[in-house]
Design an enzyme around this catalytic site. Structure first.
Site, short mmCIF file in Angstrom:
data_model
loop_
_atom_site.label_atom_id
_atom_site.label_comp_id
_atom_site.label_asym_id
_atom_site.label_seq_id
_atom_site.Cartn_x
_atom_site.Cartn_y
_atom_site.Cartn_z
N TYR A 220 1.08 -1.27 0.04
CA TYR A 220 0.16 -0.03 -0.08
C TYR A 220 0.85 1.14 0.05
CZ TYR A 220 -3.58 3.20 1.72
OH TYR A 220 -4.52 4.25 1.78
N LYS B 141 -0.13 -0.99 -4.67
CA LYS B 141 -1.17 -0.17 -4.98
C LYS B 141 -0.64 1.11 -5.05
CE LYS B 141 -5.16 1.92 -2.45
NZ LYS B 141 -5.50 2.01 -0.88
#
Length: 297
Positions: free
Chosen positions: A135, A163
């Protein structure tokens, strides 16, 4: 090797007005997402109020999500911790609860440098064999898992996906130039999905997909098929609402939007408070305009 593709909503955790986890409403929302064509679900993301949940609540959410999915799509869990010791322990725990992948935050307690960031992700990868989505949201967390950092992680087989949420769409191309297809690259910003798709992202971690899942899947598929003319028509209608996904109050904004569109509970856990006044009216008017505009397509 795991090759995640498609729309993976970052699922909101439904709560009662008193602040308790509403498991039945959460299960219903996950089933709604899957029935509308998403390719995976991510429970306990930041949008799912991960940091405010007890371990007992996290276990219940992961287990029930896996039950609802019933093999139809992979279920990932957010992993957000302060210390590497806790992160490694919980990576193993979440696997035992049934999670099929992890979306791993940087340390929440310290802005790591490049060497420390790489060791953080290597350490978590060593704790289980679950595939990992990094992330990367330096705007919110102050740590950029950049090209230099990823060079130190490219040989870690558990790390399969990025991501990408820097807000700089040029990063997508930079990742492909440096690493080819080593990582799946997901857009992590709702109001950059068409731009990111044009540059080749393989998936989308989306907040507003909680609100309009069928429309998000349609938008992503239009981009994947190269039909950008039709994609732009839908994107223009949804972008004002997609801007809600990048605000500091995205949890409150998206939960209110879910409430308006399909009646889900809008409640959040303190210190987040319900929206009031002009801010609440702004979200309502933005979402209601999208509801009306979507009827014209």
């Amino acid at each position: 090797m795991i090759n995640w593709t498609g729309v993976f909503p970052a699922v909101t955790t439904k709560l009662t007005e008193a602040g308790a986890v509403d498991i039945e409403a959460t299960k219903a929302s996950i089933d709604r997402l899957i029935e509308n064509g998403v390719s995976g679900v991510i429970v306990l993301p930041m949008l799912g109020e991960n940091a405010s949940m007890s371990m007992e609540e996290r276990e219940a959410i992961i287990r029930r999500a896996v039950e609802v999915a019933n093999g139809r799509v992979p279920v990932l869990s957010g992993l957000a911790e302060v210390t590497l010791e806790n992160a490694k322990a919980n990576a193993a725990l979440y696997k035992s609860f049934g999670a099929q992948g992890l979306m791993v935050f940087p340390s929440l307690g310290y802005k790591t440098d490049i060497r420390e960031t790489a060791e953080w992700y290597k350490g978590i990868a060593s704790a289980s064999d679950l595939p990992i989505m990094i992330y990367n949201n330096p705007i919110a967390y102050g740590v950029d898992v950049d090209i230099e950092t990823l060079r130190l992680l490219k040989d870690v087989p558990e790390i399969v996906c990025i991501k990408e949420e820097t807000g700089d769409v040029r990063r997508v191309t930079d990742l492909y130039v440096e690493f080819g297809n080593r990582f799946s690259i997901f857009c992590g910003v709702d109001d950059l999905i068409v731009e990111s798709s044009a540059l080749g992202v393989t998936g989308w971690v989306s907040g507003m997909t909680n609100v309009w899942p069928a429309e998000a899947v349609k938008l992503f598929n239009l981009c994947q098929s190269g039909d950008y003319e039709e994609a732009r028509k839908l994107y223009h209608l949804l972008t004002p609402s997609y801007h809600l996904d990048v605000h500091v109050k995205l949890v409150q904004y998206i939960k209110l939007a879910e409430h308006l569109v399909y009646g889900a509970p809008e409640w959040t856990r303190a210190p987040r408070l319900p929206l009031v006044g002009e801010e609440r009216e702004y979200v309502i008017s933005t979402v209601q305009k999208a509801i009306e505009d979507l009827k014209t397509l």
